[in-house]
Write an enzyme that holds these catalytic residues in place. Structure first.
Site, PDB file in Angstrom:
ATOM      1  N   GLU A  45      11.278   1.803  -1.001  1.00 25.90           N
ATOM      2  CA  GLU A  45      10.296   1.345   0.293  1.00 25.90           C
ATOM      3  C   GLU A  45      10.637   0.841   1.166  1.00 25.90           C
ATOM      4  OE1 GLU A  45       6.631  -2.417   0.591  1.00 25.90           O
ATOM      5  OE2 GLU A  45       8.863  -2.695  -0.368  1.00 25.90           O
ATOM      6  N   LYS A 118      -1.025   0.853   0.004  1.00 22.84           N
ATOM      7  CA  LYS A 118      -0.313  -0.579  -0.668  1.00 22.84           C
ATOM      8  C   LYS A 118      -1.035  -1.889  -0.377  1.00 22.84           C
ATOM      9  CE  LYS A 118       3.376  -4.206  -1.151  1.00 22.84           C
ATOM     10  NZ  LYS A 118       5.110  -4.436  -0.286  1.00 22.84           N
ATOM     11  N   CYS A 155       6.209  -1.675  -4.768  1.00 23.77           N
ATOM     12  CA  CYS A 155       6.476  -3.385  -4.744  1.00 23.77           C
ATOM     13  C   CYS A 155       5.943  -4.798  -5.108  1.00 23.77           C
ATOM     14  CB  CYS A 155       6.858  -3.690  -3.539  1.00 23.77           C
ATOM     15  SG  CYS A 155       8.925  -4.851  -3.521  1.00 23.77           S
TER      16      CYS A 155
END
Length: 295
Positions: A45, A118, A155
């Site tokens: 990331e 995300k 994540c």
């Protein structure tokens, strides 16, 4: 439609450096992975910088880049040169005041196979991501590539079974999770093992529940760029799991390395035939899942 097995790799790195150096490092490691036979390669990331979300500082917005600029140009050329798929997680500047934590999925010919923003954004001590990132608005997607069907989450998305389920239902054979997660050093002795195990176990659960391969690419190293703080010790342990949650490849806590595994499509088919979780889903009973709470 690709029906051949293919090799995937995640690259685990220390990225506590400036953008130009991190870019050069990641290009070199992608080349190494391709040289070892990897066909789909995932970076951690926010590959291009240290993990700046340890503080809320408007100066850090300067680390962001517009779509199809530095990162895309570099890795598009690299993907085409090597004939591989590359997952490139980056800090996206969409427009003034709107920024995303994003990832390109770049196909073997250098074209964009997909873009993911995300969806779940955390706000924890020294993980102050809500200050920087607007939640994604592209949804959960499968990205067909010339190697296979690739799903990319990022994540904090790791903790949400809904995200894994929707991505798998759209046809993803592999769920990639570019990641930047670690310990607060002062908590490591007391909570460290439980935290790490929870992180791995929840993703292994996504693999089992959806009959997919799961690959998590974490960073390593102590990033202590703020004065008078302990920083974050990124715990590494990148891994690849098979569709029964079995660990196919596992990295160390503290070394830069490449781990690889084969996506075996016959195995995936066999697992789903014998554990037909998708068949038995009671979709008529799930409407309440879209509510915040059932109170």
């Amino acid at each position: 439609m690709n029906m051949k097995n293919y090799k995937i790799a995640v690259v685990q790195l220390n990225l506590n450096d400036v953008a130009e150096n991190n870019l050069k490092k990641c290009i070199d490691w992608v080349k190494k992975a391709a040289g070892q036979g990897a066909e789909v390669i995932c970076l951690p990331e926010l590959y291009s910088s240290h993990y700046f979300c340890q503080s809320e500082d408007t100066n850090n917005f300067a680390l962001a880049e517009p779509l199809y600029s530095t990162s895309f140009k570099a890795f598009s050329a690299l993907a085409k040169e090597l004939g591989v798929v590359i997952i490139v997680p980056f800090f996206e500047k969409r427009m003034a005041g709107i920024y995303h934590n994003s990832a390109y999925i770049i196909d073997t010919d250098g074209t964009e196979a997909g873009l993911y923003r995300k969806m779940h954004i955390p706000d924890d001590p020294h993980f102050y991501e809500k200050f920087y990132f607007t939640p994604g608005d592209l949804g959960f997607k499968n990205n067909p590539t010339k190697k296979g069907n690739i799903g990319t989450l990022i994540c904090w998305d790791q903790w949400y079974p809904e995200a894994a389920r929707l991505t798998a239902l759209k046809g993803a054979e592999v769920l990639f999770y570019p990641t930047a997660i670690g310990w607060h050093p002062q908590e490591k002795e007391q909570y460290g093992e439980k935290q790490y195990n929870a992180w791995m176990n929840v993703m292994k659960g996504h693999a089992v529940a959806n009959g997919v391969f799961v690959a998590a690419a974490n960073r390593i190293g102590l990033e202590q760029y703020l004065p008078n703080t302990d920083g974050i010790e990124f715990w590494g342990k990148s891994f690849i799991a098979g569709p029964q949650g079995e660990i196919l490849a596992l990295a160390s806590h503290d070394k830069e390395e490449i781990i690889m595994a084969e996506v075996d499509l016959d195995l995936q088919e066999n697992v789903r035939q014998n554990w037909p979780f998708f068949r038995d889903r009671r979709i008529d009973a799930f409407a309440d899942i879209t509510k915040r709470a059932l109170d």
